[in-house]
Design a protein around this motif. Structure first.
Motif, PDB file in Angstrom:
ATOM      1  N   GLY A   1      -2.365  -1.361  -7.371  1.00 55.47           N
ATOM      2  CA  GLY A   1      -2.009   0.003  -7.735  1.00 55.47           C
ATOM      3  C   GLY A   1      -1.923   0.116  -9.249  1.00 55.47           C
TER       4      GLY A   1
ATOM      5  N   ARG B   1      -7.883  -0.957  -9.159  1.00 50.86           N
ATOM      6  CA  ARG B   1      -7.823  -0.394  -7.802  1.00 50.86           C
ATOM      7  C   ARG B   1      -8.825  -1.105  -6.892  1.00 50.86           C
ATOM      8  NH1 ARG B   1      -7.349   5.613 -10.438  1.00 50.86           N
ATOM      9  NH2 ARG B   1      -5.123   5.468 -10.953  1.00 50.86           N
TER      10      ARG B   1
ATOM     11  N   VAL C   1      -3.513   3.347  -5.703  1.00 47.89           N
ATOM     12  CA  VAL C   1      -4.442   2.295  -5.328  1.00 47.89           C
ATOM     13  C   VAL C   1      -5.739   2.900  -4.771  1.00 47.89           C
ATOM     14  CG1 VAL C   1      -3.694   1.924  -2.940  1.00 47.89           C
ATOM     15  CG2 VAL C   1      -4.444  -0.036  -4.312  1.00 47.89           C
TER      16      VAL C   1
ATOM     17  N   ALA D   1       2.296   1.631  -3.458  1.00 47.76           N
ATOM     18  CA  ALA D   1       1.283   1.971  -4.463  1.00 47.76           C
ATOM     19  C   ALA D   1       0.735   3.377  -4.235  1.00 47.76           C
ATOM     20  CB  ALA D   1       0.160   0.948  -4.444  1.00 47.76           C
TER      21      ALA D   1
ATOM     22  N   ASP E   1       0.820  -1.216   0.000  1.00 45.89           N
ATOM     23  CA  ASP E   1       0.000   0.000   0.000  1.00 45.89           C
ATOM     24  C   ASP E   1       0.850   1.261   0.000  1.00 45.89           C
ATOM     25  OD1 ASP E   1      -2.479  -1.011  -0.255  1.00 45.89           O
ATOM     26  OD2 ASP E   1      -3.186  -0.491   1.766  1.00 45.89           O
TER      27      ASP E   1
END
Lengths: 288, 488
Positions: free
Chosen positions: A189, A184, A109, A105, A102
């Motif tokens: 991402g 997404r 994302v 990305a 996360d």
């Protein structure tokens, strides 16, 4: 592959206009699989060109023409060398289900703005879900052109995913936006890519009239603990290859428009834009 | 309050009537229409005639706390648009920053003149039931209300001069001079010419237009709209009867989104095309800087004490109200069980819009708010309900009653941070109400910061009024945009 690219845009105005300010994002990016050997922009009427890199790392060229003029031409020439990216490696879903992914990305994302409230989106998420993130990306580039017709003129520059769903048809920009939204939703991402695509009508052509193109890149694990952006083209049912010449990326089209401008004066104008790509590494086959 | 008692209820009522007449006549009004009501109804801004008094030692603490906070916020804005050190060091999550609607990608890599971003700030403070000052909200975009501070003081000295005889009240009327000085300090003139400064208003239909015109007049600078400005060769100019004149600093009272159609909102042709180019070239200061809204977002607020420790190596002098991020699963679960006890706010709104107050909500309202939070958690934060302190407030019959108040001091940051003593005290005019926003039935008070006991009596400064210089030639022609769809 080696290409000579010429991107020529000409505006004609019904009556003279002033303070014509434009921002260009047209220079091919420099990256592992792509190098730029030559890049020239000429503007007529003549104007001083200012360059900077934007937030996403794309080179932006800005210029303004303040005196009255009834035409504007923007002539972009580039020589680029591309190579085929390494074959992406397959990894399981777990590889992207952690905080480190996360963080890498980042905003790519996250959803961009409000999304259309459409049952068909949930259905498309289901249809594109694969055994792995890479399998999902491969399904994505098949499912979108299966479900939506490629047709110019149904959507426009500001169209949303909702417009594509409503019309059932659109162009590469719309296909890319839909792919981004779906990826997404899968937790992958993904970013919008603007560029040029070598797309000759026959295999033996050495030069082709094309247009600026849009595709996407998805952030996937590369098998050795790192992450790699993998290009995929939902308009052409393929992953990215040496035919794709990238300019830059963003969350969506509005982050990387090739040419964006504002001028003062009568609204009436006509536009002609052409992109010609010529292979400079093959000998043209002369017609008999 | 001995002085007030000496005055008596009758004198207070009469002064109130004169106040309303003067405010209406001078146009010191606000739009009382409320959301969705359509028509704009101007009412005189309700000034309560009982001043709010802040002792010198309390003010010193507030002042130091605010200066500290503004310095930290300024560091944060610079950091998120450059090195992102606070992100890399794991103090603030990057995804939270980039998902703030006010995060301005167009500001990336631009360091404004002097490295100052938060030139004007108006943080909202409250004093809780224990007498401790807390920051309720930051405001570093285009905070408004300073014109009421100045007008309130003028009105009070005219209506109730006798009150001032017993107190050494610190003056506030130097604010326009402070602002003008700060604008000149950040104006990139290269030291060679006198700075040209303008106030940019969205126009007469904006609810704070009175203040825009007021500040331009008080500073003796031009009040402009987008059509008065033009960018040529990376330099911003104002059109005058003598031709184009270079502008060095723009005090803009307009949102980022409407500044430059080339950079923001492709669907809009509002604003000054090319302004971001001039800003990037460093030829003009934009006040406040582009992108400061990321710092006063209500979810980012949660991290401000951490920013103070991180950037300044200091402990916060004025603390936050405990805040819970609804995007965090654990904090959300905790809050959803106590919605009847907390205040819930949308992260990106201001002016009290969309605020949910648990203790006064019905069961249906609580259920609806819970559903909203679950639907879009990242849009909401929750805070402990602060019992705002109360101060005596005049009633229609001339008597006094306790009403809840907050305080918005105004700070100006040029070469240094300067804060006008006091600020705008907003007061809830209904008994028990904690809503102080003027659009929702709140009023204001003149705020008196008293001199320390060993300071001599100040002499009131004469008011310097100058008439506004309005740009005379509007530019002809409307803007058009050109953009190509990507299709292949």
């Amino acid at each position: 592959m080696n290409f000579a690219i010429r991107y020529l845009t000409e505006y004609r105005y019904e009556s003279p206009v002033t303070d014509n300010l434009n921002a260009l994002r047209v220079k091919p990016a420099t990256m592992a699989t792509q190098s730029v050997e030559d890049f020239v922009v000429r503007v007529d009427p003549e104007a001083r060109l200012n360059r900077h890199l934007d937030y996403f790392g794309t080179q932006v060229i800005e210029f303004g023409i303040s005196r009255p003029h009834d035409h504007l031409s923007i002539d972009v020439r580039a020589r680029v060398q591309t190579s085929t990216p390494a074959e992406p490696l397959d990894t399981d879903w777990e590889a992207i289900e952690d905080r480190a992914y996360d963080a890498a990305a980042g905003e790519f994302v996250l959803p961009v703005g409000p999304e259309p409230d459409h049952l068909i989106l949930d259905e498309l998420v289901g249809d594109t879900r694969g055994e792995s993130p890479l399998a999902t990306l491969r399904r994505m580039v098949e499912v979108i052109p299966d479900r939506f017709e490629y047709r110019a003129g149904v959507t426009y520059v500001g169209s949303t995913v909702g417009d594509l769903l409503a019309a059932g048809a659109g162009v590469c920009q719309d296909f890319a936006h839909l792919a981004l939204l779906l990826l997404r939703r899968h937790g992958i991402g993904a970013r919008y890519v603007s560029g040029y695509l070598w797309a000759p009508s026959t295999d033996d052509e050495a030069s082709a009239e094309v247009e600026t193109h849009a595709w996407i890149e998805a952030l996937l694990p590369n098998g050795s603990g790192g992450l790699t952006w993998i290009a995929a083209d939902p308009t052409n049912r393929t992953l990215g290859g040496e035919s794709h010449v990238k300019i830059g990326h963003g969350r969506q089209y509005a982050d990387v428009p090739p040419i964006k401008g504002v001028y003062r004066g009568a609204a009436g104008s006509s536009l002609s834009a052409s992109v010609r790509m010529t292979r400079s590494d093959v000998t043209p086959i002369s017609s008999p | 309050m001995a002085a007030l008692e000496a005055l008596g209820p009758e004198a207070l009522t009469q002064a109130g009537q004169r106040r309303d007449a003067i405010f209406m006549q001078q146009g010191i009004t606000f739009d009382a229409g409320g959301p969705g009501s359509g028509a704009v109804r101007d009412r005189p801004f309700p000034l309560d005639l009982v001043p709010r008094i802040i002792p010198a030692d309390e003010w010193n603490q507030i002042k130091r706390g605010l200066a500290q906070r503004i310095r930290a916020l300024n560091h944060f804005v610079d950091d998120v648009y450059h090195a992102r050190e606070i992100i890399h060091d794991g103090k603030v999550p990057w995804q939270l920053v980039v998902s703030r609607p006010a995060f301005a990608r167009a500001a990336h890599g631009i360091r404004p003149p002097g490295g100052v971003y938060c030139h004007v700030s108006g943080c909202d403070l409250v004093r809780d039931a224990n007498g401790a000052w807390k920051v309720l909200e930051d405001n570093v975009r285009t905070p408004s209300g300073i014109s009421y501070v100045l007008e309130n003081r003028r009105a009070m000295t005219r209506l109730l001069p006798a009150l001032f005889e017993h107190y050494r009240v610190r003056p506030v009327d130097h604010y326009p001079a402070l602002l003008r000085t700060a604008l000149e300090e950040v104006a990139p003139t290269g030291g060679e010419e006198e700075a040209t400064v303008v106030v940019w208003t969205p126009g007469p239909y904006n609810s704070a237009y009175f203040e825009h015109a007021f500040l331009a007049r008080q500073m003796g600078v031009e009040l402009v709209e987008a059509s008065d400005l033009v960018v040529r060769d990376s330099v911003c100019h104002i059109r005058t009867t003598r031709g184009l004149q270079r502008v060095h600093a723009i005090y803009r009272r307009i949102d980022d989104d409407f500044m430059d159609p080339l950079e923001f909102r492709p669907d809009s042709v509002l604003g000054v095309p090319g302004l971001m180019r001039a800003y990037r070239a460093g030829s003009v200061a934009i006040v406040n800087a582009v992108g400061t809204g990321v710092a006063d977002d209500k979810a980012i607020y949660h991290y401000v004490p951490e920013m103070i420790r991180y950037y300044l190596g200091e402990e916060p002098i004025v603390e936050n109200v405990p805040t819970y991020l609804m995007s965090d699963r654990e904090q959300r679960a905790w809050v959803l069980e106590r919605l009847d006890q907390v205040v819930v706010k949308p992260t990106s709104e201001s002016g009290g819009k969309g605020v949910f107050i648990g203790p006064s909500a019905s069961d249906e309202e609580i259920a609806a708010q819970a559903a909203e939070i679950k639907r879009e958690p990242e849009r909401w934060i929750a805070q402990d309900l602060v019992k705002l302190s109360t101060v005596p407030t005049a009633q229609p019959d001339g008597g006094l009653a306790a009403r809840h108040v907050d305080l918005r001091p105004f700070a100006v940051f040029g070469d240094d941070i300067r804060i006008v003593p006091g600020g705008l005290t907003r007061v809830a005019l209904r008994e028990g109400s904690m809503i102080v926003n003027s659009s929702q039935g709140g009023g204001s008070k003149d705020t008196w910061v008293l001199e320390a006991d060993d300071t001599p009596m100040p002499h009131p400064a004469p008011h310097a009024w100058s008439s506004p210089r309005m740009p005379e030639l509007p530019m002809g022609g409307s803007w058009s945009s050109q953009q190509q769809q990507q299709q292949q």
